[in-house]
Design a protein around this motif. Structure first.
Motif, mmCIF file in Angstrom:
data_model
loop_
_atom_site.group_PDB
_atom_site.id
_atom_site.type_symbol
_atom_site.label_atom_id
_atom_site.label_comp_id
_atom_site.label_asym_id
_atom_site.label_seq_id
_atom_site.Cartn_x
_atom_site.Cartn_y
_atom_site.Cartn_z
ATOM 1 N N ALA A 1 73.198 77.601 48.098
ATOM 2 C CA ALA A 1 74.266 78.610 48.295
ATOM 3 C C ALA A 1 74.977 79.303 47.329
ATOM 4 N N GLY A 2 75.786 80.176 47.598
ATOM 5 C CA GLY A 2 76.797 80.672 46.330
ATOM 6 C C GLY A 2 77.849 81.099 47.071
ATOM 7 N N SER A 3 79.034 81.232 46.619
ATOM 8 C CA SER A 3 80.305 81.856 47.314
ATOM 9 C C SER A 3 81.106 82.566 46.262
ATOM 10 N N GLY A 4 81.900 83.769 46.670
ATOM 11 C CA GLY A 4 82.630 84.294 45.670
ATOM 12 C C GLY A 4 83.805 85.090 46.353
ATOM 13 N N GLU A 5 84.829 85.538 45.838
ATOM 14 C CA GLU A 5 85.751 86.257 46.286
ATOM 15 C C GLU A 5 85.973 87.398 45.343
ATOM 16 N N GLY A 6 86.457 88.608 46.102
ATOM 17 C CA GLY A 6 86.849 89.715 45.326
ATOM 18 C C GLY A 6 87.714 90.898 46.342
ATOM 19 N N PHE A 7 88.191 91.774 45.543
ATOM 20 C CA PHE A 7 88.870 92.726 46.582
ATOM 21 C C PHE A 7 87.624 93.877 47.001
ATOM 22 N N GLY A 8 87.478 93.713 48.306
ATOM 23 C CA GLY A 8 86.441 94.457 48.851
ATOM 24 C C GLY A 8 85.125 93.609 49.142
ATOM 25 N N ALA A 9 84.292 93.840 50.061
ATOM 26 C CA ALA A 9 83.112 93.256 50.358
ATOM 27 C C ALA A 9 81.858 93.323 49.279
ATOM 28 N N GLU A 10 82.033 94.327 48.483
ATOM 29 C CA GLU A 10 80.934 94.696 47.257
ATOM 30 C C GLU A 10 81.317 93.557 46.464
ATOM 31 N N THR A 11 82.425 93.554 45.880
ATOM 32 C CA THR A 11 82.825 92.705 44.665
ATOM 33 C C THR A 11 82.540 91.193 45.020
ATOM 34 N N ALA A 12 83.043 90.940 46.365
ATOM 35 C CA ALA A 12 82.677 89.590 46.610
ATOM 36 C C ALA A 12 81.360 89.188 46.881
ATOM 37 N N PHE A 13 80.381 90.106 47.359
ATOM 38 C CA PHE A 13 79.220 89.807 47.553
ATOM 39 C C PHE A 13 78.542 89.522 46.101
ATOM 40 N N ASN A 14 78.823 90.468 45.163
ATOM 41 C CA ASN A 14 78.340 90.178 43.872
ATOM 42 C C ASN A 14 78.690 88.980 43.162
ATOM 43 N N VAL A 15 79.934 88.757 43.221
ATOM 44 C CA VAL A 15 80.285 87.247 42.569
ATOM 45 C C VAL A 15 79.259 86.118 43.333
ATOM 46 N N ALA A 16 79.432 86.295 44.777
ATOM 47 C CA ALA A 16 78.474 85.134 45.477
ATOM 48 C C ALA A 16 76.908 85.284 45.175
ATOM 49 N N LEU A 17 76.507 86.338 44.929
ATOM 50 C CA LEU A 17 75.063 86.515 44.494
ATOM 51 C C LEU A 17 74.767 85.798 43.097
ATOM 52 N N ASP A 18 75.791 86.175 42.236
ATOM 53 C CA ASP A 18 75.805 85.542 41.009
ATOM 54 C C ASP A 18 75.609 84.064 41.016
ATOM 55 N N LYS A 19 76.493 83.515 41.791
ATOM 56 C CA LYS A 19 76.584 81.875 41.836
ATOM 57 C C LYS A 19 75.266 81.499 42.525
#
Length: 380
Positions: A334-352
């Motif tokens: 699993a991986g999770s992350g936050e950001g302003f907008g779904a795309e930013t949050a998704f990319n952070v989670a994807l990196d983790k």
């Protein structure tokens, strides 16, 4: 199988102008999976009990203010497709239309009851969620509410001082007590009540003892327990210790399993698709598939991506939390992350997620090397 025989024309409904005090009474009296909201006799949306956890909304507000769009399904829609839209929308019921008019609703319970016998071939281990959020007996109700919102769940296992299962707290348990008392304090009836209620330890409101299921249990039997007792989920424990927490099994987990496919490309389930802005479903699938392909020995059986928005925003773009979970033949990643907008949050989670997948790859490689070494030693 379609939903023609399991949809029902009997459901709880309120007008959009109805006060939330009346809506809460409906939930308390009948505990429906959701309430249909109408405006001028026409379907407007669905109101869930989870929405009532918005503490800043009091009994004088109107139902229409908290109603949310739910996926509209046709009365002859396929059961698997309806299961998919229920999971992706995060709701427990969907309005059913016939000839363009609201006919009734279909609930997750009705779907599970209809497919119950087909679940005998599966075990709890095939579908349960291992990545579970827990709280302790001393956790305050305010913290519980924040965790329920943040993770988009409706229940949290409670642990004692030794980290063992001691109870369960659900949305249904706290909506009446917390929201009603805070509304009274808002009206000035009891000054300081808000802080007092939010500081109460969850031990005072949790359910105990807790229904559990073992990983090796038949999924059919586990779902039958959920339906017969109107539970939204049970805690999953190992066979030798019914107080050790391995995960949770919810009705949504089972519905998600009904949507699994055998397509050539990776099947990715997305919850709260309405939050996708500059992202598309295909972008999400390709991103997750790219990470999964980095470890060829890991066969992904299912991928789930959940988006959850917060109140905070930046120039109109909401703060979004994204969680990605892979169920594979070598365990869960699993991986999770936050950001302003779904795309930013998704990319952070994807990196983790990528880092966790590579770490899992390293662990498996170490275990393989250790096995080879032991075999070598055994030959001496």
């Amino acid at each position: 199988m379609d939903i023609a025989d399991i949809a029902t024309s009997e459901y709880a409904a309120v007008d959009a102008d109805e006060r939330l005090g009346k809506v809460r009474a409906v939930f308390e009296d009948g505990n429906p999976k959701g309430i249909v909201v109408t405006e001028d006799g026409e379907y407007s949306g669905v109101l869930t009990q989870r929405a009532l956890l918005q503490s800043h909304v009091d009994d004088r507000a109107k139902a229409g203010a908290l109603a949310r769009a739910a996926p509209n399904v046709d009365r002859t829609e396929d059961v698997r497709e309806v299961a998919r839209v229920l999971v992706e929308s995060g709701t427990r019921l969907a309005p059913v239309f016939e000839a363009g008019r609201l006919w009734g609703v279909v609930t997750q319970d009705a779907i599970l009851a209809a497919v119950l016998e087909n679940l005998a071939a599966l075990s709890v281990a095939d579908v349960y969620t291992a990545d579970v959020v827990t709280v302790t007996e001393a956790t305050t109700l305010g913290s519980v509410i924040n965790l329920l919102r943040e993770h988009g769940v409706s229940r949290l296992p409670v642990t004692d001082g030794d980290g063992l299962l001691s109870g369960m707290v659900t949305t249904h348990d706290i909506v009446d007590v917390v929201v009603r008392d805070m509304d009274k304090a808002t009206r000035g009836e009891r000054a300081g009540d808000v802080d007092r209620v939010l500081d109460i330890p969850v031990y005072d409101y949790m359910n105990s003892p807790v229904a559990t299921a073992r990983t090796e249990d038949s999924l059919r039997d586990a779902v039958e327990v959920l339906l017969e007792n109107d539970y939204g989920g049970v805690v999953v424990t190992p066979a030798d210790d019914d107080r050790a927490i391995e995960g949770v099994l919810t009705k949504s987990d089972v519905l998600r399993a009904l949507t699994f496919t055998e397509e050539d490309h990776l099947d990715v389930q997305i919850t709260n698709v309405a939050l996708l802005d500059t992202l598309s479903r295909e972008d999400v699938r390709i991103g997750v598939e790219r990470v999964a392909d980095k470890y060829q020995q890991m066969q992904v059986e299912h991928a789930h991506v959940r988006f959850q928005d917060h109140k905070e925003s930046l120039r109109g773009t909401p703060l979004v939390h994204c969680q990605i979970r892979l169920r594979t033949n070598v365990g869960q990643a699993a991986g999770s992350g936050e950001g302003f907008g779904a795309e930013t949050a998704f990319n952070v989670a994807l990196d983790k997620l990528e880092r966790n997948v590579l770490e899992l790859k390293g662990v498996m490689a170490d275990e393989e090397y250790r096995g080879q070494l032991l075999r070598k030693l055994g030959e001496l």
